[in-house]
Design a protein around this motif. Structure first.
Motif, mmCIF file in Angstrom:
data_model
loop_
_atom_site.group_PDB
_atom_site.id
_atom_site.type_symbol
_atom_site.label_atom_id
_atom_site.label_comp_id
_atom_site.label_asym_id
_atom_site.label_seq_id
_atom_site.Cartn_x
_atom_site.Cartn_y
_atom_site.Cartn_z
ATOM 1 N N LYS A 164 82.849 -21.578 23.227
ATOM 2 C CA LYS A 164 82.775 -20.753 24.432
ATOM 3 C C LYS A 164 84.131 -20.113 24.729
ATOM 4 O O LYS A 164 84.221 -18.927 25.050
ATOM 5 N N THR A 165 85.203 -20.899 24.626
ATOM 6 C CA THR A 165 86.549 -20.374 24.886
ATOM 7 C C THR A 165 86.896 -19.280 23.887
ATOM 8 O O THR A 165 87.442 -18.237 24.250
ATOM 9 N N HIS A 166 86.559 -19.477 22.630
ATOM 10 C CA HIS A 166 86.810 -18.471 21.595
ATOM 11 C C HIS A 166 86.091 -17.165 21.951
ATOM 12 O O HIS A 166 86.685 -16.078 21.893
ATOM 13 N N ALA A 167 84.824 -17.270 22.350
ATOM 14 C CA ALA A 167 84.043 -16.076 22.712
ATOM 15 C C ALA A 167 84.640 -15.378 23.932
ATOM 16 O O ALA A 167 84.722 -14.141 23.967
ATOM 17 N N GLU A 168 85.073 -16.144 24.934
ATOM 18 C CA GLU A 168 85.665 -15.551 26.142
ATOM 19 C C GLU A 168 86.980 -14.844 25.810
ATOM 20 O O GLU A 168 87.241 -13.746 26.329
ATOM 21 N N LEU A 169 87.803 -15.453 24.983
ATOM 22 C CA LEU A 169 89.074 -14.829 24.610
ATOM 23 C C LEU A 169 88.838 -13.559 23.799
ATOM 24 O O LEU A 169 89.521 -12.547 23.992
ATOM 25 N N LYS A 170 87.864 -13.606 22.921
ATOM 26 C CA LYS A 170 87.528 -12.427 22.117
ATOM 27 C C LYS A 170 87.078 -11.283 23.030
ATOM 28 O O LYS A 170 87.466 -10.133 22.848
ATOM 29 N N GLU A 171 86.274 -11.620 24.025
ATOM 30 C CA GLU A 171 85.793 -10.619 24.990
ATOM 31 C C GLU A 171 86.953 -9.992 25.766
ATOM 32 O O GLU A 171 86.899 -8.830 26.148
ATOM 33 N N LYS A 172 88.024 -10.762 25.998
ATOM 34 C CA LYS A 172 89.203 -10.267 26.717
ATOM 35 C C LYS A 172 90.152 -9.492 25.811
ATOM 36 O O LYS A 172 91.201 -9.043 26.252
ATOM 37 N N GLY A 173 89.809 -9.358 24.540
ATOM 38 C CA GLY A 173 90.623 -8.572 23.627
ATOM 39 C C GLY A 173 91.717 -9.348 22.906
ATOM 40 O O GLY A 173 92.600 -8.746 22.299
ATOM 41 N N VAL A 174 91.668 -10.674 22.949
ATOM 42 C CA VAL A 174 92.659 -11.471 22.235
ATOM 43 C C VAL A 174 92.350 -11.390 20.738
ATOM 44 O O VAL A 174 91.202 -11.531 20.322
ATOM 45 N N ASP A 175 93.374 -11.152 19.930
ATOM 46 C CA ASP A 175 93.230 -11.120 18.482
ATOM 47 C C ASP A 175 93.054 -12.548 17.984
ATOM 48 O O ASP A 175 93.959 -13.375 18.120
ATOM 49 N N LEU A 176 91.878 -12.841 17.459
ATOM 50 C CA LEU A 176 91.540 -14.198 17.015
ATOM 51 C C LEU A 176 91.281 -14.192 15.515
ATOM 52 O O LEU A 176 90.156 -13.952 15.078
ATOM 53 N N PRO A 177 92.306 -14.487 14.724
ATOM 54 C CA PRO A 177 92.132 -14.461 13.273
ATOM 55 C C PRO A 177 91.336 -15.630 12.721
ATOM 56 O O PRO A 177 90.938 -15.606 11.561
ATOM 57 N N GLU A 178 91.092 -16.651 13.536
ATOM 58 C CA GLU A 178 90.359 -17.836 13.077
ATOM 59 C C GLU A 178 89.130 -18.065 13.945
ATOM 60 O O GLU A 178 89.172 -17.890 15.156
ATOM 61 N N GLU A 179 88.063 -18.510 13.293
ATOM 62 C CA GLU A 179 86.884 -18.991 14.008
ATOM 63 C C GLU A 179 87.096 -20.474 14.303
ATOM 64 O O GLU A 179 87.888 -21.135 13.622
ATOM 65 N N PRO A 180 86.413 -21.030 15.293
ATOM 66 C CA PRO A 180 86.513 -22.481 15.525
ATOM 67 C C PRO A 180 86.074 -23.262 14.286
ATOM 68 O O PRO A 180 85.088 -22.912 13.637
ATOM 69 N N VAL A 181 86.848 -24.302 13.964
ATOM 70 C CA VAL A 181 86.603 -25.122 12.772
ATOM 71 C C VAL A 181 86.570 -26.592 13.182
ATOM 72 O O VAL A 181 87.381 -27.036 14.004
ATOM 73 N N VAL A 182 85.634 -27.334 12.601
ATOM 74 C CA VAL A 182 85.557 -28.775 12.857
ATOM 75 C C VAL A 182 86.703 -29.456 12.105
ATOM 76 O O VAL A 182 86.890 -29.236 10.905
ATOM 77 N N PRO B 127 89.102 -33.388 11.973
ATOM 78 C CA PRO B 127 88.901 -34.815 12.247
ATOM 79 C C PRO B 127 89.079 -35.185 13.729
ATOM 80 O O PRO B 127 88.490 -36.146 14.205
ATOM 81 N N TYR B 128 89.865 -34.409 14.452
ATOM 82 C CA TYR B 128 90.149 -34.696 15.859
ATOM 83 C C TYR B 128 89.302 -33.885 16.833
ATOM 84 O O TYR B 128 89.401 -34.056 18.046
ATOM 85 N N GLY B 129 88.491 -32.960 16.322
ATOM 86 C CA GLY B 129 87.676 -32.128 17.202
ATOM 87 C C GLY B 129 87.390 -30.779 16.571
ATOM 88 O O GLY B 129 87.303 -30.654 15.359
ATOM 89 N N ILE B 130 87.271 -29.755 17.418
ATOM 90 C CA ILE B 130 87.019 -28.389 16.968
ATOM 91 C C ILE B 130 88.186 -27.554 17.458
ATOM 92 O O ILE B 130 88.543 -27.613 18.644
ATOM 93 N N ASP B 131 88.818 -26.773 16.567
ATOM 94 C CA ASP B 131 89.941 -25.966 17.035
ATOM 95 C C ASP B 131 90.012 -24.622 16.336
ATOM 96 O O ASP B 131 89.319 -24.365 15.355
ATOM 97 N N PHE B 132 90.850 -23.751 16.891
ATOM 98 C CA PHE B 132 91.145 -22.449 16.300
ATOM 99 C C PHE B 132 92.552 -22.055 16.725
ATOM 100 O O PHE B 132 93.096 -22.587 17.691
ATOM 101 N N GLY B 133 93.132 -21.145 15.961
ATOM 102 C CA GLY B 133 94.494 -20.727 16.254
ATOM 103 C C GLY B 133 94.608 -19.235 16.461
ATOM 104 O O GLY B 133 93.742 -18.457 16.057
ATOM 105 N N LEU B 134 95.689 -18.851 17.097
ATOM 106 C CA LEU B 134 96.025 -17.464 17.341
ATOM 107 C C LEU B 134 97.523 -17.368 17.560
ATOM 108 O O LEU B 134 98.212 -18.388 17.618
ATOM 109 N N ARG B 135 98.023 -16.162 17.688
ATOM 110 C CA ARG B 135 99.433 -15.949 18.004
ATOM 111 C C ARG B 135 99.533 -15.073 19.237
ATOM 112 O O ARG B 135 98.708 -14.185 19.452
ATOM 113 N N ASP B 136 100.554 -15.347 20.042
ATOM 114 C CA ASP B 136 100.780 -14.480 21.197
ATOM 115 C C ASP B 136 101.392 -13.171 20.697
ATOM 116 O O ASP B 136 101.675 -13.030 19.501
ATOM 117 N N PRO B 137 101.605 -12.187 21.573
ATOM 118 C CA PRO B 137 102.133 -10.899 21.108
ATOM 119 C C PRO B 137 103.510 -10.978 20.456
ATOM 120 O O PRO B 137 103.965 -10.012 19.854
#
Length: 139
Positions: A94-112, A114-124
Protein backbone atom coordinates in the motif's frame (compact mmCIF):
# COMPACT_ATOMS: atom_id res chain seq x y z
CA UNK A 1 23.33 6.43 30.29
CA UNK A 2 22.15 7.10 26.73
CA UNK A 3 18.41 6.67 26.24
CA UNK A 4 17.50 7.49 22.63
CA UNK A 5 18.47 8.96 19.29
CA UNK A 6 16.82 12.34 18.89
CA UNK A 7 18.23 13.63 15.58
CA UNK A 8 19.73 11.89 12.55
CA UNK A 9 21.39 14.04 9.90
CA UNK A 10 21.21 13.74 6.11
CA UNK A 11 23.11 15.97 3.71
CA UNK A 12 20.87 17.61 1.13
CA UNK A 13 21.85 20.14 -1.50
CA UNK A 14 18.62 22.16 -1.45
CA UNK A 15 16.60 22.33 1.76
CA UNK A 16 13.41 23.52 0.06
CA UNK A 17 13.59 20.61 -2.41
CA UNK A 18 14.23 18.29 0.55
CA UNK A 19 11.09 19.65 2.27
CA UNK A 20 9.05 18.97 -0.86
CA UNK A 21 10.28 15.37 -0.89
CA UNK A 22 10.25 14.47 2.80
CA UNK A 23 7.13 16.43 3.76
CA UNK A 24 5.22 16.57 0.48
CA UNK A 25 5.86 13.03 -0.70
CA UNK A 26 6.92 10.87 2.26
CA UNK A 27 4.58 12.44 4.83
CA UNK A 28 7.09 13.83 7.34
CA UNK A 29 6.20 17.02 9.23
CA UNK A 30 8.44 20.02 9.85
CA UNK A 31 9.63 20.02 13.42
CA UNK A 32 12.09 22.93 13.38
CA UNK A 33 12.87 25.47 10.69
CA UNK A 34 15.01 28.32 11.95
CA UNK A 35 18.12 30.21 11.10
CA UNK A 36 20.79 29.07 13.55
CA UNK A 37 23.88 31.19 13.12
CA UNK A 38 25.31 30.47 9.68
CA UNK A 39 22.97 27.57 8.97
CA UNK A 40 19.30 26.83 8.50
CA UNK A 41 18.40 24.27 11.16
CA UNK A 42 15.69 22.23 9.45
CA UNK A 43 14.33 19.06 11.03
CA UNK A 44 11.45 16.84 9.99
CA UNK A 45 9.87 13.86 11.72
CA UNK A 46 7.20 11.31 11.04
CA UNK A 47 3.94 12.20 12.83
CA UNK A 48 3.98 8.72 14.41
CA UNK A 49 7.57 9.17 15.69
CA UNK A 50 8.12 12.81 16.72
CA UNK A 51 10.96 11.86 19.07
CA UNK A 52 13.28 10.98 16.18
CA UNK A 53 13.91 13.89 13.84
CA UNK A 54 15.93 14.04 10.64
CA UNK A 55 18.14 17.11 10.18
CA UNK A 56 18.10 18.06 6.50
CA UNK A 57 21.50 19.70 6.44
CA UNK A 58 23.39 21.43 3.67
CA UNK A 59 27.06 20.41 3.52
CA UNK A 60 28.55 23.69 4.73
CA UNK A 61 29.97 25.19 7.90
CA UNK A 62 29.59 24.53 10.78
CA UNK A 63 29.19 20.79 10.03
CA UNK A 64 32.15 20.78 7.63
CA UNK A 65 34.74 23.39 6.75
CA UNK A 66 34.47 25.35 3.51
CA UNK A 67 37.28 23.35 1.88
CA UNK A 68 35.51 20.04 2.61
CA UNK A 69 32.00 21.28 1.76
CA UNK A 70 32.65 21.17 -2.00
CA UNK A 71 33.91 17.59 -1.74
CA UNK A 72 30.88 16.55 0.32
CA UNK A 73 28.49 18.21 -2.15
CA UNK A 74 30.18 16.30 -4.99
CA UNK A 75 29.78 13.00 -3.11
CA UNK A 76 26.13 13.75 -2.32
CA UNK A 77 25.49 14.54 -5.99
CA UNK A 78 26.91 11.12 -6.91
CA UNK A 79 24.72 9.36 -4.35
CA UNK A 80 27.75 8.60 -2.17
CA UNK A 81 27.01 10.98 0.69
CA UNK A 82 26.44 8.14 3.13
CA UNK A 83 22.89 9.11 4.09
CA UNK A 84 20.53 6.23 4.82
CA UNK A 85 17.08 5.98 6.38
CA UNK A 86 15.28 2.74 7.21
CA UNK A 87 11.56 3.39 7.67
CA UNK A 88 8.79 1.01 8.67
CA UNK A 89 5.20 0.71 7.51
CA UNK A 90 2.23 -1.50 8.32
CA UNK A 91 1.66 -2.33 4.63
CA UNK A 92 4.59 -2.19 2.20
CA UNK A 93 2.46 -2.77 -0.91
CA UNK A 94 0.00 0.00 0.00
CA UNK A 95 2.81 2.43 0.90
CA UNK A 96 4.60 1.66 -2.37
CA UNK A 97 1.40 2.38 -4.34
CA UNK A 98 0.77 5.64 -2.44
CA UNK A 99 4.33 6.86 -3.00
CA UNK A 100 4.13 5.96 -6.68
CA UNK A 101 0.88 7.94 -6.95
CA UNK A 102 2.69 10.96 -5.41
CA UNK A 103 5.35 10.78 -8.11
CA UNK A 104 8.17 9.22 -6.08
CA UNK A 105 10.67 7.39 -8.31
CA UNK A 106 10.48 3.79 -7.12
CA UNK A 107 13.07 1.61 -8.84
CA UNK A 108 12.15 -1.43 -6.73
CA UNK A 109 8.92 -3.31 -6.17
CA UNK A 110 8.22 -4.65 -2.66
CA UNK A 111 10.16 -7.89 -2.08
CA UNK A 112 9.72 -10.55 0.60
CA UNK A 113 12.81 -10.68 2.82
CA UNK A 114 13.58 -12.84 5.88
CA UNK A 115 12.59 -9.90 8.11
CA UNK A 116 9.49 -8.79 6.20
CA UNK A 117 8.60 -7.03 2.95
CA UNK A 118 10.66 -4.05 1.81
CA UNK A 119 11.60 -1.79 -1.08
CA UNK A 120 14.17 0.91 -1.63
CA UNK A 121 14.41 4.32 -3.22
CA UNK A 122 16.66 7.37 -3.19
CA UNK A 123 15.81 10.91 -2.24
CA UNK A 124 16.52 13.68 -4.78
CA UNK A 125 20.09 13.91 -3.45
CA UNK A 126 21.00 10.24 -3.62
CA UNK A 127 20.40 9.32 0.02
CA UNK A 128 19.15 5.76 0.37
CA UNK A 129 15.69 5.18 1.84
CA UNK A 130 14.36 1.69 2.60
CA UNK A 131 10.77 1.05 3.62
CA UNK A 132 9.90 -2.21 5.37
CA UNK A 133 6.87 -3.98 6.68
CA UNK A 134 8.48 -5.98 9.47
CA UNK A 135 7.51 -9.58 10.17
CA UNK A 136 6.82 -10.12 13.86
CA UNK A 137 9.53 -12.25 15.49
CA UNK A 138 8.53 -15.85 16.23
CA UNK A 139 6.87 -16.37 19.60
Amino acid sequence: MLTSISITSLYVLDQDQALDFYVGKLGFEVQTDQQFGPMRFLTVALPSDPGHAVLLERPAPPSVGPEVADQVRELVTKGAGGGHLFLTTDDAHKTHAELKEKGVDLPEEPVVQPYGIDFGLRDPFGNSVRVAQMTPPPA
